[in-house]
Design a protein around this motif. Structure first.
Motif, PDB file in Angstrom:
ATOM      1  N   ILE A   1       3.635 -11.430  -7.129  1.00 24.39           N
ATOM      2  CA  ILE A   1       4.740 -11.159  -8.050  1.00 24.39           C
ATOM      3  C   ILE A   1       4.329 -10.120  -9.089  1.00 24.39           C
ATOM      4  CG2 ILE A   1       6.186 -12.162  -9.867  1.00 24.39           C
ATOM      5  CD1 ILE A   1       6.218 -14.747  -8.142  1.00 24.39           C
ATOM      6  N   GLY A   2       3.112 -10.230  -9.607  1.00 29.11           N
ATOM      7  CA  GLY A   2       2.628  -9.239 -10.569  1.00 29.11           C
ATOM      8  C   GLY A   2       2.606  -7.835  -9.981  1.00 29.11           C
ATOM      9  N   VAL A   3       2.169  -7.713  -8.758  1.00 22.22           N
ATOM     10  CA  VAL A   3       2.118  -6.409  -8.091  1.00 22.22           C
ATOM     11  C   VAL A   3       3.530  -5.884  -7.848  1.00 22.22           C
ATOM     12  CG1 VAL A   3       1.483  -5.255  -5.928  1.00 22.22           C
ATOM     13  CG2 VAL A   3      -0.161  -6.751  -7.084  1.00 22.22           C
ATOM     14  N   VAL A   4       4.418  -6.732  -7.375  1.00 23.71           N
ATOM     15  CA  VAL A   4       5.803  -6.315  -7.144  1.00 23.71           C
ATOM     16  C   VAL A   4       6.427  -5.820  -8.442  1.00 23.71           C
ATOM     17  CG1 VAL A   4       8.122  -7.165  -6.554  1.00 23.71           C
ATOM     18  CG2 VAL A   4       6.174  -7.733  -5.103  1.00 23.71           C
ATOM     19  N   ARG A   5       6.178  -6.515  -9.524  1.00 23.37           N
ATOM     20  CA  ARG A   5       6.727  -6.100 -10.818  1.00 23.37           C
ATOM     21  C   ARG A   5       6.091  -4.795 -11.292  1.00 23.37           C
ATOM     22  NH1 ARG A   5       7.289 -11.037 -14.819  1.00 23.37           N
ATOM     23  NH2 ARG A   5       9.427 -10.382 -15.121  1.00 23.37           N
ATOM     24  N   ALA A   6       4.780  -4.648 -11.091  1.00 21.74           N
ATOM     25  CA  ALA A   6       4.080  -3.426 -11.501  1.00 21.74           C
ATOM     26  C   ALA A   6       4.567  -2.211 -10.719  1.00 21.74           C
ATOM     27  CB  ALA A   6       2.574  -3.601 -11.321  1.00 21.74           C
ATOM     28  N   LEU A   7       5.062  -2.431  -9.515  1.00 23.11           N
ATOM     29  CA  LEU A   7       5.613  -1.347  -8.697  1.00 23.11           C
ATOM     30  C   LEU A   7       7.111  -1.154  -8.940  1.00 23.11           C
ATOM     31  CD1 LEU A   7       3.727  -2.104  -5.358  1.00 23.11           C
ATOM     32  CD2 LEU A   7       3.358  -0.139  -6.872  1.00 23.11           C
TER      33      LEU A   7
ATOM     34  N   ARG B   1       0.837  -1.208   0.000  1.00 17.76           N
ATOM     35  CA  ARG B   1       0.000   0.000   0.000  1.00 17.76           C
ATOM     36  C   ARG B   1       0.870   1.256   0.000  1.00 17.76           C
ATOM     37  NH1 ARG B   1      -2.267  -0.393   4.678  1.00 17.76           N
ATOM     38  NH2 ARG B   1      -3.784  -1.920   3.977  1.00 17.76           N
ATOM     39  N   GLN B   2       1.902   1.255   0.847  1.00 19.48           N
ATOM     40  CA  GLN B   2       2.805   2.398   0.934  1.00 19.48           C
ATOM     41  C   GLN B   2       3.511   2.633  -0.408  1.00 19.48           C
ATOM     42  OE1 GLN B   2       6.203   1.853   3.534  1.00 19.48           O
ATOM     43  NE2 GLN B   2       6.246   4.025   4.029  1.00 19.48           N
ATOM     44  N   ALA B   3       4.006   1.578  -1.023  1.00 19.18           N
ATOM     45  CA  ALA B   3       4.693   1.707  -2.312  1.00 19.18           C
ATOM     46  C   ALA B   3       3.733   2.221  -3.384  1.00 19.18           C
ATOM     47  CB  ALA B   3       5.294   0.362  -2.730  1.00 19.18           C
TER      48      ALA B   3
ATOM     49  N   GLN C   1       3.108   5.941  -2.717  1.00 16.64           N
ATOM     50  CA  GLN C   1       4.295   6.739  -3.042  1.00 16.64           C
ATOM     51  C   GLN C   1       4.391   6.991  -4.542  1.00 16.64           C
ATOM     52  OE1 GLN C   1       7.511   4.445  -1.351  1.00 16.64           O
ATOM     53  NE2 GLN C   1       7.489   5.610   0.561  1.00 16.64           N
ATOM     54  N   ARG C   2       3.866   6.063  -5.325  1.00 15.68           N
ATOM     55  CA  ARG C   2       3.902   6.202  -6.777  1.00 15.68           C
ATOM     56  C   ARG C   2       2.659   6.919  -7.313  1.00 15.68           C
ATOM     57  NH1 ARG C   2       6.898   2.457  -4.937  1.00 15.68           N
ATOM     58  NH2 ARG C   2       8.688   1.598  -5.994  1.00 15.68           N
ATOM     59  N   GLY C   3       1.772   7.318  -6.403  1.00 12.14           N
ATOM     60  CA  GLY C   3       0.578   8.050  -6.790  1.00 12.14           C
ATOM     61  C   GLY C   3      -0.439   7.229  -7.561  1.00 12.14           C
ATOM     62  N   LEU C   4      -0.491   5.926  -7.281  1.00  8.92           N
ATOM     63  CA  LEU C   4      -1.402   5.032  -7.985  1.00  8.92           C
ATOM     64  C   LEU C   4      -2.620   4.710  -7.140  1.00  8.92           C
ATOM     65  CD1 LEU C   4       1.208   2.416  -9.285  1.00  8.92           C
ATOM     66  CD2 LEU C   4       0.099   4.213 -10.627  1.00  8.92           C
ATOM     67  N   THR C   5      -3.761   4.566  -7.800  1.00  7.74           N
ATOM     68  CA  THR C   5      -4.946   4.052  -7.124  1.00  7.74           C
ATOM     69  C   THR C   5      -4.859   2.531  -7.130  1.00  7.74           C
ATOM     70  OG1 THR C   5      -6.248   3.861  -9.151  1.00  7.74           O
ATOM     71  CG2 THR C   5      -6.332   6.000  -7.986  1.00  7.74           C
ATOM     72  N   GLN C   6      -5.716   1.903  -6.350  1.00  9.39           N
ATOM     73  CA  GLN C   6      -5.750   0.438  -6.370  1.00  9.39           C
ATOM     74  C   GLN C   6      -6.099  -0.065  -7.767  1.00  9.39           C
ATOM     75  OE1 GLN C   6      -8.482  -0.671  -3.216  1.00  9.39           O
ATOM     76  NE2 GLN C   6      -6.794  -0.976  -1.786  1.00  9.39           N
ATOM     77  N   GLN C   7      -7.004   0.615  -8.453  1.00  9.60           N
ATOM     78  CA  GLN C   7      -7.401   0.187  -9.797  1.00  9.60           C
ATOM     79  C   GLN C   7      -6.253   0.331 -10.791  1.00  9.60           C
ATOM     80  OE1 GLN C   7     -10.458  -1.306 -10.722  1.00  9.60           O
ATOM     81  NE2 GLN C   7      -9.081  -1.827 -12.402  1.00  9.60           N
TER      82      GLN C   7
ATOM     83  N   LEU D   1       9.577  -3.204  -8.334  1.00 10.64           N
ATOM     84  CA  LEU D   1      10.339  -3.666  -7.177  1.00 10.64           C
ATOM     85  C   LEU D   1      10.953  -5.045  -7.420  1.00 10.64           C
ATOM     86  CD1 LEU D   1       7.855  -2.545  -4.369  1.00 10.64           C
ATOM     87  CD2 LEU D   1      10.033  -1.483  -4.968  1.00 10.64           C
ATOM     88  N   ASP D   2      11.217  -5.358  -8.689  1.00 10.10           N
ATOM     89  CA  ASP D   2      11.772  -6.665  -9.035  1.00 10.10           C
ATOM     90  C   ASP D   2      13.064  -6.969  -8.283  1.00 10.10           C
ATOM     91  OD1 ASP D   2      10.111  -5.618 -11.250  1.00 10.10           O
ATOM     92  OD2 ASP D   2      10.536  -7.570 -12.143  1.00 10.10           O
ATOM     93  N   GLU D   3      13.875  -5.913  -8.058  1.00 12.17           N
ATOM     94  CA  GLU D   3      15.155  -6.131  -7.373  1.00 12.17           C
ATOM     95  C   GLU D   3      14.939  -6.681  -5.968  1.00 12.17           C
ATOM     96  OE1 GLU D   3      14.563  -2.410  -7.835  1.00 12.17           O
ATOM     97  OE2 GLU D   3      14.660  -2.927  -9.942  1.00 12.17           O
ATOM     98  N   THR D   4      13.815  -6.324  -5.375  1.00 10.85           N
ATOM     99  CA  THR D   4      13.506  -6.815  -4.029  1.00 10.85           C
ATOM    100  C   THR D   4      13.399  -8.330  -4.030  1.00 10.85           C
ATOM    101  OG1 THR D   4      12.312  -4.774  -3.587  1.00 10.85           O
ATOM    102  CG2 THR D   4      11.889  -6.603  -2.105  1.00 10.85           C
TER     103      THR D   4
END
Length: 96
Positions: free
Chosen positions: A59-65, A20-22, A25-31, A67-70
């Motif tokens: 994994i899809g959410v992490v990639r969309a944000l 949620r925080q990430a 921070q990127r100014g994205l809505t849930q949608q 954050l793959d390096e994480t």
């Protein structure tokens, strides 16, 4: 609570908070995040609330944000160079 003793539920809550925080921070809505991750908004809502998620959604959410390096850091491989080999090489370099 110690991270080593954290329950699965506690980890789900913590991961949800961090997602949620990430997102915010990127100014994205849930949608918007759901669209980027190719999942439903309800999947994002469940993930952020700590209600659980599939691994593919996570994994899809992490990639969309971006954050793959994480994920790479979680499963980073240990160095194959031994500390003794490094010391020997350092000594050789000084002698030359």
């Amino acid at each position: 609570m110690s991270q080593l003793l954290r329950s699965i539920s506690a980890w789900e809550d913590e991961i949800g908070k961090r997602i949620r925080q990430a997102r915010k921070q990127r100014g994205l809505t849930q949608q918007e995040l759901a669209d980027r991750a190719n999942v439903s908004r309800s999947a994002i809502k469940a993930l952020e609330s700590g209600a659980g998620s599939t691994l593919s959604t996570f994994i899809g959410v992490v990639r969309a944000l971006d954050l793959d390096e994480t994920l790479d850091q979680i499963f980073a491989t240990a160095s194959t160079i031994s500390p003794l080999a490094m010391i020997k090489e350092a000594k050789r370099s000084r002698v030359r």
